[in-house]
Write a protein that holds these residues in place. Sequence first.
Motif, PDB file in Angstrom:
ATOM      1  N   THR A 156      27.336  30.807  37.321  1.00  0.00           N
ATOM      2  CA  THR A 156      28.363  31.752  36.880  1.00  0.00           C
ATOM      3  C   THR A 156      28.020  32.449  35.572  1.00  0.00           C
ATOM      4  O   THR A 156      28.586  33.490  35.263  1.00  0.00           O
ATOM      5  CB  THR A 156      29.710  31.037  36.704  1.00  0.00           C
ATOM      6  N   ARG A 167      37.812  27.493  33.338  1.00  0.00           N
ATOM      7  CA  ARG A 167      38.587  28.717  33.595  1.00  0.00           C
ATOM      8  C   ARG A 167      37.656  29.928  33.738  1.00  0.00           C
ATOM      9  O   ARG A 167      37.793  30.730  34.663  1.00  0.00           O
ATOM     10  CB  ARG A 167      39.595  28.961  32.486  1.00  0.00           C
ATOM     11  N   MET A 203      35.757  29.719  37.047  1.00  0.00           N
ATOM     12  CA  MET A 203      36.591  30.061  38.199  1.00  0.00           C
ATOM     13  C   MET A 203      36.859  31.564  38.265  1.00  0.00           C
ATOM     14  O   MET A 203      36.933  32.129  39.357  1.00  0.00           O
ATOM     15  CB  MET A 203      37.891  29.264  38.182  1.00  0.00           C
ATOM     16  N   GLU A 204      36.967  32.227  37.110  1.00  0.00           N
ATOM     17  CA  GLU A 204      37.143  33.680  37.110  1.00  0.00           C
ATOM     18  C   GLU A 204      35.932  34.373  37.721  1.00  0.00           C
ATOM     19  O   GLU A 204      36.084  35.309  38.501  1.00  0.00           O
ATOM     20  CB  GLU A 204      37.382  34.183  35.681  1.00  0.00           C
ATOM     21  N   ASP A 243      35.915  33.608  41.503  1.00  0.00           N
ATOM     22  CA  ASP A 243      36.937  34.427  42.168  1.00  0.00           C
ATOM     23  C   ASP A 243      36.498  35.883  42.278  1.00  0.00           C
ATOM     24  O   ASP A 243      36.662  36.503  43.329  1.00  0.00           O
ATOM     25  CB  ASP A 243      38.262  34.352  41.407  1.00  0.00           C
ATOM     26  N   ALA A 244      35.937  36.423  41.201  1.00  0.00           N
ATOM     27  CA  ALA A 244      35.493  37.821  41.198  1.00  0.00           C
ATOM     28  C   ALA A 244      34.409  38.074  42.240  1.00  0.00           C
ATOM     29  O   ALA A 244      34.300  39.176  42.779  1.00  0.00           O
ATOM     30  CB  ALA A 244      34.990  38.212  39.813  1.00  0.00           C
ATOM     31  N   ARG A 261      34.168  36.289  45.044  1.00  0.00           N
ATOM     32  CA  ARG A 261      34.716  35.760  46.312  1.00  0.00           C
ATOM     33  C   ARG A 261      33.935  34.549  46.802  1.00  0.00           C
ATOM     34  O   ARG A 261      33.633  34.423  47.994  1.00  0.00           O
ATOM     35  CB  ARG A 261      34.763  36.852  47.370  1.00  0.00           C
ATOM     36  N   PRO A 286      34.226  30.673  47.371  1.00  0.00           N
ATOM     37  CA  PRO A 286      35.267  29.647  47.440  1.00  0.00           C
ATOM     38  C   PRO A 286      34.860  28.377  46.698  1.00  0.00           C
ATOM     39  O   PRO A 286      33.679  28.068  46.567  1.00  0.00           O
ATOM     40  CB  PRO A 286      35.409  29.379  48.939  1.00  0.00           C
ATOM     41  N   TYR A 287      35.844  27.665  46.222  1.00  0.00           N
ATOM     42  CA  TYR A 287      35.618  26.396  45.537  1.00  0.00           C
ATOM     43  C   TYR A 287      36.860  25.543  45.689  1.00  0.00           C
ATOM     44  O   TYR A 287      37.924  26.025  46.070  1.00  0.00           O
ATOM     45  CB  TYR A 287      35.297  26.607  44.053  1.00  0.00           C
ATOM     46  N   ARG A 307      39.299  22.898  43.573  1.00  0.00           N
ATOM     47  CA  ARG A 307      39.626  22.545  42.195  1.00  0.00           C
ATOM     48  C   ARG A 307      39.726  21.031  42.071  1.00  0.00           C
ATOM     49  O   ARG A 307      40.486  20.387  42.786  1.00  0.00           O
ATOM     50  CB  ARG A 307      40.944  23.195  41.813  1.00  0.00           C
ATOM     51  N   PRO A 364      35.951  23.632  38.830  1.00  0.00           N
ATOM     52  CA  PRO A 364      35.617  23.973  40.213  1.00  0.00           C
ATOM     53  C   PRO A 364      34.551  23.040  40.785  1.00  0.00           C
ATOM     54  O   PRO A 364      33.678  22.567  40.070  1.00  0.00           O
ATOM     55  CB  PRO A 364      35.076  25.401  40.098  1.00  0.00           C
TER      56      PRO A 364
END
Length: 79
Positions: free
Chosen positions: A14, A22, A25-26, A29-30, A32, A34-35, A37, A43
């Motif tokens: 990432t 946090r 995860m952003e 998510d950006a 797409r 999947p993970y 929690r 994640p």
Amino acid sequence: MSKLLTKQEIGRLTGAPASSARAQMEVLDANRIPYVRRKDGSPALTWEMVNQATLTRNTSKRTSAGANLPTGFNLDAIN
């Protein structure tokens, strides 16, 4: 069964510090990806999850209306 990525591997994937769930995860998510929690809020994911998300994203780009496919190239023929 797939092995979960370590917190450091997720950090490298990432570009966000392993200590910042946090931020990780952003980014996930950006993109797409999947993970799941974990109980501690961080994640959890496998390389298969990353690869499948990437494959799905690339496939949808290729089959979109603006795809740069050669004339006569028919992806629907694969099915």
